[in-house]
Design a protein around this motif. Structure first.
Motif, PDB file in Angstrom:
ATOM      1  N   SER A  20       0.794  -1.102  -0.129  1.00 38.08           N
ATOM      2  CA  SER A  20      -0.058   0.007   0.086  1.00 38.08           C
ATOM      3  C   SER A  20       0.886   1.330   0.117  1.00 38.08           C
ATOM      4  CB  SER A  20      -0.835  -0.088   1.245  1.00 38.08           C
ATOM      5  OG  SER A  20      -0.224   0.102   2.486  1.00 38.08           O
ATOM      6  N   ARG A  23       2.307   1.761   3.590  1.00 39.46           N
ATOM      7  CA  ARG A  23       3.193   1.023   3.920  1.00 39.46           C
ATOM      8  C   ARG A  23       4.672   1.511   3.242  1.00 39.46           C
ATOM      9  NH1 ARG A  23       3.321  -4.035   6.297  1.00 39.46           N
ATOM     10  NH2 ARG A  23       0.968  -4.369   5.717  1.00 39.46           N
ATOM     11  N   ASP A 142       1.635 -18.789   4.589  1.00 33.54           N
ATOM     12  CA  ASP A 142       0.894 -18.587   5.655  1.00 33.54           C
ATOM     13  C   ASP A 142       0.637 -19.821   6.399  1.00 33.54           C
ATOM     14  OD1 ASP A 142       0.588 -15.717   5.797  1.00 33.54           O
ATOM     15  OD2 ASP A 142      -1.104 -15.560   4.824  1.00 33.54           O
ATOM     16  N   GLU A 183       7.655  -7.905   8.785  1.00 32.48           N
ATOM     17  CA  GLU A 183       6.023  -7.419   8.654  1.00 32.48           C
ATOM     18  C   GLU A 183       5.535  -8.130   7.433  1.00 32.48           C
ATOM     19  OE1 GLU A 183       5.383  -3.022   7.178  1.00 32.48           O
ATOM     20  OE2 GLU A 183       7.480  -2.972   7.988  1.00 32.48           O
ATOM     21  N   SER A 185       2.424  -8.125   4.311  1.00 32.63           N
ATOM     22  CA  SER A 185       1.201  -7.701   3.691  1.00 32.63           C
ATOM     23  C   SER A 185      -0.085  -7.997   4.352  1.00 32.63           C
ATOM     24  CB  SER A 185       1.372  -7.839   2.207  1.00 32.63           C
ATOM     25  OG  SER A 185       2.426  -7.352   1.611  1.00 32.63           O
ATOM     26  N   THR A 186      -0.970  -7.167   4.303  1.00 34.09           N
ATOM     27  CA  THR A 186      -2.371  -7.325   4.613  1.00 34.09           C
ATOM     28  C   THR A 186      -3.067  -8.130   3.499  1.00 34.09           C
ATOM     29  OG1 THR A 186      -3.283  -5.395   3.900  1.00 34.09           O
ATOM     30  CG2 THR A 186      -2.171  -5.454   6.033  1.00 34.09           C
ATOM     31  N   ARG A 187      -4.234  -8.722   3.893  1.00 28.46           N
ATOM     32  CA  ARG A 187      -5.127  -9.234   2.819  1.00 28.46           C
ATOM     33  C   ARG A 187      -5.581  -8.392   1.964  1.00 28.46           C
ATOM     34  NH1 ARG A 187      -8.774 -13.583   2.299  1.00 28.46           N
ATOM     35  NH2 ARG A 187      -7.018 -14.848   3.184  1.00 28.46           N
ATOM     36  N   GLU A 189      -4.022  -5.630   1.051  1.00 32.86           N
ATOM     37  CA  GLU A 189      -2.809  -5.333  -0.037  1.00 32.86           C
ATOM     38  C   GLU A 189      -2.814  -6.310  -1.070  1.00 32.86           C
ATOM     39  OE1 GLU A 189       0.358  -2.869   2.430  1.00 32.86           O
ATOM     40  OE2 GLU A 189      -0.095  -4.742   3.146  1.00 32.86           O
ATOM     41  N   GLY A 237       1.221 -15.533   1.797  1.00 37.18           N
ATOM     42  CA  GLY A 237       1.698 -14.259   2.297  1.00 37.18           C
ATOM     43  C   GLY A 237       2.755 -13.529   1.539  1.00 37.18           C
TER      44      GLY A 237
END
Length: 252
Positions: A20, A23, A142, A183, A185-187, A189, A237
């Motif tokens: 993103s 980020r 993941d 860190e 990434s989010t779902r 992203e 992930g």
């Protein structure tokens, strides 16, 4: 009637990875805070993250290397548009032919330039100047995918294709790095990246469904979406590791 856009060109994406703006800006600021004088981006794509680092580190100069010519041209145009062309050089070619030591080395989604993930970490480590930093980012599991999920992914994908996060970090330490930040990434992203990857092609199909190339493009898009939704979405992930090296080589 226009010809279809290049599949996977990323024309609707800001980054060629699940990243993103928020980020990216934070990572760029954190990496720039170490005041690198030189930045080397391996597999830079169109150079967006490299350019953001240079924006945040006004004394730094950068080099980006990528094997895909259209991305390199896009990177050069982006640099010129942002007044950074005199501080960055974008090279088209294989990373191994253009290796350069730097205070900050970036490798995001491009470990394949060296082979496996452990191979890439070992190859990158000597490029980072003493006391410098590396940003290493790649796909991870993941959770271990089932046989059915593996069958939906890219041909040849196995459980050995990716590492789990603890194993990735262990490989970075074994290569001589110390982890400064870890860190994921989010779902959101990931979803934005996957949908954006196909968006321009999908929109072209809506307006050009009777084009001679429409059926072939539709088949590619359907296969890509199936790999994502039925294969990787619930298993894969993307990790971002900020890594440091000692000021003195014997410190580790």
């Amino acid at each position: 009637m226009t010809n279809p856009p290049g599949f996977g060109s990323g024309s609707r994406l800001t980054f060629m990875s699940p990243l993103s703006d928020r980020r990216a800006d934070r990572l760029a600021a954190e990496l720039a805070a170490h005041e690198p004088a030189t930045v080397f981006d391996i597999g830079c794509g169109w150079g967006e993250l490299l350019l953001r680092v240079l924006d945040a580190a006004p004394r730094a100069r950068g080099i980006g290397v990528d094997a895909f010519g259209p991305d390199v041209e896009r990177a050069r145009g982006n640099a010129a548009d942002r007044g950074l062309a005199d501080r960055v050089t974008f090279l088209e070619g294989q990373a191994k032919d253009h290796l350069s030591a730097a205070d900050l080395v970036i490798n995001s989604g491009a470990y394949q330039a060296f082979g496996s993930i452990p191979d890439a970490l070992r190859a990158i480590r000597p490029l980072v100047n003493p006391g410098g930093r590396a940003l290493f980012a790649c796909e991870i599991w993941d959770r271990t995918p089932t046989a059915e999920e593996l069958a939906e992914m890219w041909p040849g994908t196995t459980t050995d294709t990716c590492l789990h996060l603890p194993d990735l970090v262990d490989q970075a330490v074994a290569a001589g790095f110390r982890p400064l930040n870890i860190e994921m990434s989010t779902r959101g992203e990931w979803d934005w990246f996957e949908a954006g990857f196909a968006a321009s092609s999908e929109e072209w199909l809506l307006a050009n469904g009777d084009h001679d190339e429409a059926d072939a493009l539709r088949a590619r898009l359907d296969a890509q979406r199936r790999r994502w939704l039925r294969g990787s979405r619930d298993t894969m992930g993307y990790a971002y590791l900020t890594l440091g090296v000692p000021t003195h080589p014997t410190a580790i």
